[in-house]
Scaffold this motif. Sequence first.
Motif, mmCIF file in Angstrom:
data_model
loop_
_atom_site.group_PDB
_atom_site.id
_atom_site.type_symbol
_atom_site.label_atom_id
_atom_site.label_comp_id
_atom_site.label_asym_id
_atom_site.label_seq_id
_atom_site.Cartn_x
_atom_site.Cartn_y
_atom_site.Cartn_z
ATOM 1 N N LEU A 267 0.814 -1.203 0.000
ATOM 2 C CA LEU A 267 0.000 0.000 0.000
ATOM 3 C C LEU A 267 0.854 1.262 0.000
ATOM 4 N N LYS A 268 0.374 2.240 -0.750
ATOM 5 C CA LYS A 268 1.022 3.550 -0.771
ATOM 6 C C LYS A 268 0.497 4.372 0.408
ATOM 7 N N HIS A 269 1.364 5.155 0.999
ATOM 8 C CA HIS A 269 0.904 6.079 2.030
ATOM 9 C C HIS A 269 0.128 7.193 1.330
ATOM 10 N N PRO A 270 -0.890 7.765 1.980
ATOM 11 C CA PRO A 270 -1.687 8.828 1.343
ATOM 12 C C PRO A 270 -0.857 9.956 0.739
ATOM 13 N N ARG A 271 0.284 10.272 1.323
ATOM 14 C CA ARG A 271 1.109 11.356 0.766
ATOM 15 C C ARG A 271 1.716 10.973 -0.581
ATOM 16 N N ASP A 272 1.692 9.667 -0.910
ATOM 17 C CA ASP A 272 2.285 9.199 -2.161
ATOM 18 C C ASP A 272 1.248 8.865 -3.229
ATOM 19 N N TYR A 273 -0.027 9.165 -2.969
ATOM 20 C CA TYR A 273 -1.051 8.924 -3.973
ATOM 21 C C TYR A 273 -0.829 9.855 -5.165
ATOM 22 N N PRO A 274 -1.303 9.480 -6.350
ATOM 23 C CA PRO A 274 -1.227 10.391 -7.501
ATOM 24 C C PRO A 274 -1.834 11.744 -7.169
ATOM 25 N N ASP A 275 -1.258 12.785 -7.714
ATOM 26 C CA ASP A 275 -1.666 14.150 -7.400
ATOM 27 C C ASP A 275 -2.910 14.537 -8.192
ATOM 28 N N VAL A 276 -4.076 14.337 -7.584
ATOM 29 C CA VAL A 276 -5.330 14.756 -8.203
ATOM 30 C C VAL A 276 -6.003 15.745 -7.254
ATOM 31 N N SER A 277 -6.793 16.655 -7.803
ATOM 32 C CA SER A 277 -7.417 17.689 -6.973
ATOM 33 C C SER A 277 -8.437 17.107 -6.013
ATOM 34 N N SER A 278 -9.099 16.016 -6.414
ATOM 35 C CA SER A 278 -10.094 15.367 -5.565
ATOM 36 C C SER A 278 -10.136 13.883 -5.911
ATOM 37 N N THR A 279 -9.803 13.036 -4.937
ATOM 38 C CA THR A 279 -9.835 11.583 -5.170
ATOM 39 C C THR A 279 -11.253 11.128 -5.506
ATOM 40 N N LYS A 280 -12.237 11.677 -4.789
ATOM 41 C CA LYS A 280 -13.628 11.306 -5.033
ATOM 42 C C LYS A 280 -14.039 11.656 -6.462
ATOM 43 N N ASN A 281 -13.702 12.858 -6.915
ATOM 44 C CA ASN A 281 -14.071 13.275 -8.270
ATOM 45 C C ASN A 281 -13.311 12.481 -9.322
ATOM 46 N N LEU A 334 -6.584 7.446 -18.323
ATOM 47 C CA LEU A 334 -7.270 7.417 -17.036
ATOM 48 C C LEU A 334 -6.349 6.924 -15.933
ATOM 49 N N GLY A 335 -5.555 5.902 -16.245
ATOM 50 C CA GLY A 335 -4.643 5.354 -15.259
ATOM 51 C C GLY A 335 -3.616 6.365 -14.798
ATOM 52 N N SER A 336 -3.232 7.292 -15.663
ATOM 53 C CA SER A 336 -2.245 8.298 -15.290
ATOM 54 C C SER A 336 -2.896 9.547 -14.692
ATOM 55 N N SER A 337 -4.233 9.579 -14.685
ATOM 56 C CA SER A 337 -5.048 10.668 -14.129
ATOM 57 C C SER A 337 -4.937 11.977 -14.906
ATOM 58 N N SER A 338 -4.328 11.973 -16.101
ATOM 59 C CA SER A 338 -4.126 13.220 -16.839
ATOM 60 C C SER A 338 -5.440 13.840 -17.306
ATOM 61 N N LEU A 339 -6.417 13.010 -17.663
ATOM 62 C CA LEU A 339 -7.694 13.560 -18.122
ATOM 63 C C LEU A 339 -8.380 14.311 -16.987
ATOM 64 N N HIS A 340 -8.335 13.746 -15.793
ATOM 65 C CA HIS A 340 -8.933 14.425 -14.631
ATOM 66 C C HIS A 340 -8.250 15.765 -14.381
ATOM 67 N N GLU A 341 -6.942 15.809 -14.490
ATOM 68 C CA GLU A 341 -6.208 17.051 -14.267
ATOM 69 C C GLU A 341 -6.604 18.099 -15.308
ATOM 70 N N ASN A 342 -6.755 17.647 -16.550
ATOM 71 C CA ASN A 342 -7.113 18.581 -17.611
ATOM 72 C C ASN A 342 -8.532 19.112 -17.449
ATOM 73 N N LEU A 343 -9.459 18.217 -17.045
ATOM 74 C CA LEU A 343 -10.822 18.657 -16.827
ATOM 75 C C LEU A 343 -10.895 19.625 -15.637
ATOM 76 N N SER A 344 -10.081 19.368 -14.614
ATOM 77 C CA SER A 344 -10.111 20.206 -13.410
ATOM 78 C C SER A 344 -9.601 21.612 -13.693
ATOM 79 N N SER A 345 -8.847 21.766 -14.796
ATOM 80 C CA SER A 345 -8.264 23.076 -15.087
ATOM 81 C C SER A 345 -9.227 23.998 -15.816
ATOM 82 N N PHE A 346 -10.378 23.452 -16.233
ATOM 83 C CA PHE A 346 -11.327 24.274 -16.998
ATOM 84 C C PHE A 346 -12.476 24.734 -16.105
#
Length: 346
Positions: A267-281, A334-346
């Motif tokens: 398991l990854k520690h929470p500080r090492d999770y991928p950098d997304v603005s909201s895990t739930k979103n 999706l696995g790299s979370s890049s789409l979420h990051e891009n959507l969050s920027s708009f």
Amino acid sequence: MMNAVITSATINCNSLSPSWTCGDNSPSKLLLGEISAALSRRRTVKVSCGKSSPDDYHSTLKSLNSRGRFPRKSLGQHYMLNSDINDQLASAADVKEGDFVLEIGPGTGSLTNVLINLGATVLAIEKDPHMVDLVSERFAGSDKFKVLQEDFVKCHIRSHMLSILETRRLSHPDSALAKVVSNLPFNISTDVVKLLLPMGDIFSKVVLLLQDEAALRLVEPALRTSEYRPINILINFYSEPEYNFRVPRENFFPQPKVDAAVVTFKLKHPRDYPDVSSTKNFFSLVNSAFNGKRKMLRKSLQHISSSPDIEKALGVAGLPATVSNLSHVLYEVLGSSSLHENLSSF
């Protein structure tokens, strides 16, 4: 999943409880036939391993017989015939003196016994009240064991663990994160994985015995294949998974229709999770993106953002506006979370 080794020395009509009598038409005659067949299969199984666990399987089976117990299909209960698998499970988790281990479904306690003998303190969660009584009696003299009668997928395991770990840290300030080691009933494996992996602040390793086909789907599928699912993204988001080894079906009684496998999730520690603005979103986006066969992604995500913003985000992520939910290239994005990051920027 329950564990026990059944030897020829224990198959004695006089030692069985009245509910398992040896009449020609009794259920126990069928039971003994299954046990004999299981023993025959067990002799042919070769598993490379270390030293066997010193477990008193004779008394384990005697306890089961005294209660007239038989594996319940509804609970996914199977007895482990190869004690070396328990050693290998504990070894995969690197269980050592002073560890705190959560075990799900201890059954007759053969894996529990290995963990305690290695110096670990064990919290077991068991749904079957008869097995709760059995392991409570078996480890009554140990201060390193506690069992809770609960359905794991419905219990508040985070609350249980936080309370226990806080108490332990009062006397052991340097105590490490807990571990999970378990022979899981196959029918709850996905639910257990989803519940445990986001707990990197509580557990360091989760070592599970799963159905082999499920283990391969969860751990091994490469990106850009149709086998990739939201559960794979969740696993890689929260952990580093590893397929350890296969366990042939002949090692269980009653014998299941499929082989099993041991899998380790570091398991990854929470500080090492991928950098997304909201895990739930982020996981809301992931689940939406996989819904609807052949549906265009811009339509699946309309509840998250407007069509122009979605198309712009897709373009930044390197995807065409007409990309479908089943597009192989989508899995990697999706696995790299890049789409979420891009959507969050708009």
